[in-house]
Scaffold this motif. Structure first.
Motif, PDB file in Angstrom:
ATOM      1  N   ASP A  30       0.798   5.621  -0.268  1.00 10.18           N
ATOM      2  CA  ASP A  30       0.067   6.883  -0.316  1.00 10.18           C
ATOM      3  C   ASP A  30       0.741   7.790  -1.329  1.00 10.18           C
ATOM      4  O   ASP A  30       1.962   8.003  -1.277  1.00 10.18           O
ATOM      5  CB  ASP A  30       0.062   7.569   1.053  1.00 10.18           C
ATOM      6  N   TYR A  68      -9.072   5.007  -2.318  1.00 11.47           N
ATOM      7  CA  TYR A  68      -8.034   4.055  -2.690  1.00 11.47           C
ATOM      8  C   TYR A  68      -8.382   3.260  -3.935  1.00 11.47           C
ATOM      9  O   TYR A  68      -9.542   3.168  -4.352  1.00 11.47           O
ATOM     10  CB  TYR A  68      -7.685   3.125  -1.527  1.00 11.47           C
ATOM     11  N   LEU A 108      -8.310   2.223   6.043  1.00  8.26           N
ATOM     12  CA  LEU A 108      -7.841   3.346   5.235  1.00  8.26           C
ATOM     13  C   LEU A 108      -8.767   4.541   5.379  1.00  8.26           C
ATOM     14  O   LEU A 108      -9.997   4.392   5.473  1.00  8.26           O
ATOM     15  CB  LEU A 108      -7.747   2.945   3.761  1.00  8.26           C
ATOM     16  N   LEU A 121      -7.999  -2.808   4.495  1.00  8.69           N
ATOM     17  CA  LEU A 121      -8.653  -1.800   3.660  1.00  8.69           C
ATOM     18  C   LEU A 121      -9.665  -0.988   4.457  1.00  8.69           C
ATOM     19  O   LEU A 121      -9.837   0.215   4.219  1.00  8.69           O
ATOM     20  CB  LEU A 121      -9.338  -2.465   2.466  1.00  8.69           C
ATOM     21  N   ALA A 140       0.858  -1.193   0.000  1.00  6.88           N
ATOM     22  CA  ALA A 140       0.000   0.000   0.000  1.00  6.88           C
ATOM     23  C   ALA A 140       0.891   1.238   0.000  1.00  6.88           C
ATOM     24  O   ALA A 140       1.796   1.359   0.832  1.00  6.88           O
ATOM     25  CB  ALA A 140      -0.905   0.003   1.231  1.00  6.88           C
ATOM     26  N   ARG A 154     -17.875   4.951   3.112  1.00  7.74           N
ATOM     27  CA  ARG A 154     -16.748   4.094   2.772  1.00  7.74           C
ATOM     28  C   ARG A 154     -17.174   2.629   2.808  1.00  7.74           C
ATOM     29  O   ARG A 154     -17.875   2.216   3.680  1.00  7.74           O
ATOM     30  CB  ARG A 154     -15.605   4.334   3.768  1.00  7.74           C
ATOM     31  N   THR A 189      -8.200   7.292   3.204  1.00  9.46           N
ATOM     32  CA  THR A 189      -8.062   7.962   1.921  1.00  9.46           C
ATOM     33  C   THR A 189      -8.842   7.215   0.846  1.00  9.46           C
ATOM     34  O   THR A 189      -9.064   6.006   0.957  1.00  9.46           O
ATOM     35  CB  THR A 189      -6.580   7.996   1.503  1.00  9.46           C
ATOM     36  N   ILE A 217      -4.148   9.865  -2.190  1.00 13.13           N
ATOM     37  CA  ILE A 217      -4.900   8.643  -2.451  1.00 13.13           C
ATOM     38  C   ILE A 217      -3.975   7.470  -2.136  1.00 13.13           C
ATOM     39  O   ILE A 217      -2.749   7.628  -2.056  1.00 13.13           O
ATOM     40  CB  ILE A 217      -5.418   8.545  -3.889  1.00 13.13           C
ATOM     41  N   THR A 218      -4.559   6.298  -1.963  1.00 12.45           N
ATOM     42  CA  THR A 218      -3.773   5.107  -1.646  1.00 12.45           C
ATOM     43  C   THR A 218      -3.941   4.076  -2.760  1.00 12.45           C
ATOM     44  O   THR A 218      -5.058   3.843  -3.237  1.00 12.45           O
ATOM     45  CB  THR A 218      -4.223   4.493  -0.313  1.00 12.45           C
ATOM     46  N   LEU A 219      -2.832   3.487  -3.175  1.00 17.77           N
ATOM     47  CA  LEU A 219      -2.858   2.357  -4.094  1.00 17.77           C
ATOM     48  C   LEU A 219      -2.465   1.106  -3.329  1.00 17.77           C
ATOM     49  O   LEU A 219      -1.489   1.128  -2.572  1.00 17.77           O
ATOM     50  CB  LEU A 219      -1.890   2.574  -5.257  1.00 17.77           C
ATOM     51  N   VAL A 220      -3.225   0.037  -3.535  1.00 11.07           N
ATOM     52  CA  VAL A 220      -2.941  -1.235  -2.876  1.00 11.07           C
ATOM     53  C   VAL A 220      -2.789  -2.303  -3.953  1.00 11.07           C
ATOM     54  O   VAL A 220      -3.719  -2.559  -4.726  1.00 11.07           O
ATOM     55  CB  VAL A 220      -4.063  -1.625  -1.889  1.00 11.07           C
TER      56      VAL A 220
END
Length: 272
Positions: free
Chosen positions: A138, A181, A177, A174, A136, A272, A179, A147-150
């Motif tokens: 940021d 994502y 989080l 998840l 993950a 969310r 943010t 934003i977050t990429l996982v």
């Protein structure tokens, strides 16, 4: 006559100056995302060619790339730090997460980003046929938003017990989080599986074209196991998705999505 022209100008000019700012606020931020299992640059012609991998990625012009099956300084891949080298060739920031030590180096997955990576975190997952983690990161967009990429690569064995255990642990991470994502990667499972059902709950999938959804194998596509999801749904919209016809560079086909991050509003803050 002059008074008439002045009056018309007073009416029209405000419309011309106000309209673009309203349109920009409604549009949000458009981003291109790519998920690609690169098989450490080993193509279906038996050649390891990382420059070829970089060329495939470059022509798709992504802002973010989730890479699976990445080597870091292993002998089999010429002792190259593949995440760093792809980042260098593409002019992108990179982050690498190892699954395990292998062949004099390490083996795992990576994320590339055109925008600065502010933080990286390795999410430990239950062991399967091989060790597994998720990565993950940021990322800070040009307007200052985070934003977050996982990125994930789940276990590959036919029995889905390992995959489902890994999915449950990742789902827990998840939910923590704060943010918006993007979840992407090689899920090694297909639509309607319990793994996909669990992880896709409360998220929006970047749906592929119905007539071209298979991601494996690259030479003879027959199953769909690579996916992109976004969350929360109120913050994202999906503009376009392609499964890229690239039969040589890897045994997987890249999945490319154009997505849009909607402006933050108070009504979406807690959704969310």
């Amino acid at each position: 006559m002059n008074l008439f022209r002045t009056a018309v100008a007073m009416i029209i000019l405000p419309l011309v100056t106000i309209s673009p700012s309203i349109s920009h606020a409604e549009e949000g931020t458009s981003l291109r995302v790519l998920s690609y299992n690169i098989k450490r640059g080993l193509g279906n012609d038996g050649k390891t060619d990382l420059a070829r991998t970089a060329s495939v990625i470059n022509r798709l012009s992504p802002d973010f790339v989730g890479l699976q099956e990445v080597d870091e300084k292993t002998q089999r891949s010429g002792e190259v730090d593949q995440a760093a080298e792809l980042g260098r060739q593409l002019g992108m920031h990179h982050s690498f997460a190892p699954f395990m030590d292998y062949d004099g180096g390490r083996y795992g997955l990576a994320i590339l980003s055109r925008h600065p990576i502010r933080q990286s975190k390795i999410i430990e997952l239950p062991k399967g046929n091989e060790p597994r983690v998720a990565l993950a990161v940021d990322v800070e967009l040009p307007d200052g938003q985070l934003i977050t990429l996982v990125n994930l690569h789940f276990d590959w064995v036919r029995n889905d017990g390992f995959r489902f255990a890994q999915a449950k642990r990742l789902k827990q991470a998840l939910t923590e989080l704060t943010t918006p994502y993007i979840l992407l990667g090689d899920f090694n499972d297909q639509p309607n599986s319990r793994t996909l059902e669990l992880l896709g709950r409360g998220m929006t999938e970047a749906d592929k074209p119905q007539d071209d959804s298979f991601t494996y194998s690259a030479s003879k596509p027959s199953i769909e196991i690579d996916f992109i999801f976004v969350a929360p749904p109120t913050r994202w919209s999906i503009e376009h998705v392609d499964v890229v016809d690239e039969p040589i560079a890897s045994d997987h086909r890249p999945v490319s999505a154009k997505i849009q991050l909607r402006p933050h509003t108070s009504s979406s803050a807690d959704d969310r």
